[in-house]
Design a protein around this motif. Sequence first.
Motif, PDB file in Angstrom:
ATOM      1  N   VAL A   1      68.589  59.330  52.017  1.00  0.00           N
ATOM      2  CA  VAL A   1      67.315  60.246  52.008  1.00  0.00           C
ATOM      3  C   VAL A   1      67.726  61.623  52.271  1.00  0.00           C
ATOM      4  N   ALA A   2      68.132  61.795  53.116  1.00  0.00           N
ATOM      5  CA  ALA A   2      68.537  63.187  53.542  1.00  0.00           C
ATOM      6  C   ALA A   2      69.357  64.097  52.350  1.00  0.00           C
ATOM      7  N   ARG A   3      70.528  63.306  51.920  1.00  0.00           N
ATOM      8  CA  ARG A   3      71.004  63.851  50.880  1.00  0.00           C
ATOM      9  C   ARG A   3      70.409  64.191  49.551  1.00  0.00           C
ATOM     10  N   ILE A   4      69.435  63.176  49.293  1.00  0.00           N
ATOM     11  CA  ILE A   4      68.683  63.560  47.917  1.00  0.00           C
ATOM     12  C   ILE A   4      67.676  64.677  48.342  1.00  0.00           C
ATOM     13  N   THR A   5      67.091  64.551  49.422  1.00  0.00           N
ATOM     14  CA  THR A   5      66.102  65.671  49.872  1.00  0.00           C
ATOM     15  C   THR A   5      66.530  67.060  49.748  1.00  0.00           C
ATOM     16  N   ALA A   6      67.937  67.191  50.230  1.00  0.00           N
ATOM     17  CA  ALA A   6      68.616  68.618  50.253  1.00  0.00           C
ATOM     18  C   ALA A   6      68.679  68.912  48.727  1.00  0.00           C
ATOM     19  N   ARG A   7      69.089  67.979  47.925  1.00  0.00           N
ATOM     20  CA  ARG A   7      69.481  68.446  46.448  1.00  0.00           C
ATOM     21  C   ARG A   7      67.975  68.697  45.827  1.00  0.00           C
ATOM     22  N   LEU A   8      67.095  68.118  46.133  1.00  0.00           N
ATOM     23  CA  LEU A   8      65.699  68.298  45.618  1.00  0.00           C
ATOM     24  C   LEU A   8      65.164  69.792  45.883  1.00  0.00           C
TER      25      LEU A   8
ATOM     26  N   TRP B   1      64.287  64.129  38.233  1.00  0.00           N
ATOM     27  CA  TRP B   1      65.008  63.004  38.538  1.00  0.00           C
ATOM     28  C   TRP B   1      65.393  62.882  40.210  1.00  0.00           C
ATOM     29  N   ASP B   2      65.504  63.792  40.759  1.00  0.00           N
ATOM     30  CA  ASP B   2      65.578  63.841  42.153  1.00  0.00           C
ATOM     31  C   ASP B   2      64.369  63.216  43.024  1.00  0.00           C
ATOM     32  N   GLN B   3      63.157  63.802  42.354  1.00  0.00           N
ATOM     33  CA  GLN B   3      61.899  63.173  43.110  1.00  0.00           C
ATOM     34  C   GLN B   3      61.931  61.618  43.106  1.00  0.00           C
ATOM     35  N   ALA B   4      62.196  61.144  41.820  1.00  0.00           N
ATOM     36  CA  ALA B   4      62.238  59.730  41.593  1.00  0.00           C
ATOM     37  C   ALA B   4      63.374  58.983  42.587  1.00  0.00           C
TER      38      ALA B   4
END
Length: 360
Positions: A109-116, A149-152
């Motif tokens: 979750v942290a990784r995807i949140t940063a990319r988003l 894509w990151d939001q999904a």
Amino acid sequence: MHSPNQTIFMKIAFLTTLLFLGSVSVAQADNGVPLAPVRVVDAEMQQLAPVSWVAGTVVGRHDSRISAEVEGQLESVADIGDKLSEGDVIARIDDLTLRLQVAESEAAVARITARLRFNEREVKRLAQLAKENNAAKNRLDEVQSNRDWDQAELKAAEARLAQAKDLLDKTVIRAPFPGVVTERFQRAGEHVGEGDPVVRLVNPDILEVVASVPAAAIRHVREGTELLIQENGDNLAVGIVRALVPVGDDRSHLYELRLDLSEPVWAAGQDVRVAVPIAAPRAVVAVPRDALVIRRDGIVVYRILDDGTAEPVKISTGIADSTLIEVVGPIQPGDQIVIRGNERLRPGQKVLIQPDPAAQ
């Protein structure tokens, strides 16, 4: 030493007591036969229904086999006889694997949140440049696609994290209601799978009686009906019909009846009998059960005549409830019937009617 006045007063009191006892003795004697002290009630017309006594069992309204919801090794299990409140820990399952899954999901979750967040900043920056050249417009479309894509991906990762936390919470098995552990199916150190029973938990304070009744009874029983319950011919209690299953068993043609107990006078698992009405109530002459004197040649009740003597009257009995019973014979409503002291009465013996302490 007493003064002269005190001495005179004591003599007067003594003589008064003797005179009173003498008068009582005379009042209690008739031709040398003492009056028999008794208590009486009036026979009355009552609406009673014939009943059939059916077998029943006391069960816990809340009686559950508490099972494991996740797989793992048991670290601790409540012992038989432990009293638990709602929410208390019944058992704990080793949670190392699930804690690691939670940590892994949190990292995702942290990784995807940063990319988003990065892509959201890029969208804002390129949106300004796109107003000036077409190249920025093409790049903006690409970054917007990555952001969506990151939001999904973030929603999916958060769902996996929630699932992992839910499974982690389930490594602690808690009591869903207050109760007592009556059985233990697993012990600490044993491996359990999902759905394996661990303990049996019973609430001993909320009990009900389960009975099977004949078809003749279902027309005279409904929710809220009060029925008499008995255990081994003793310990009378009243149960209130909570539910009547309207579908009978194909073989026995009996219907399940469930009664709430107003007070937990018995323990779960005890066998009882339930008085179920099998016909509509009818008017009968009834007296308390204590009025019956059972002898070898039949049943009698003692009726008090106008001259104060006791007359034995042979009767037969009919329908009954918890306290009253129908008397079939020459007893009429309003007749005074002896309910205390009748065991030693003799025909024609005069009686001394005593007041009922309960009425006073």
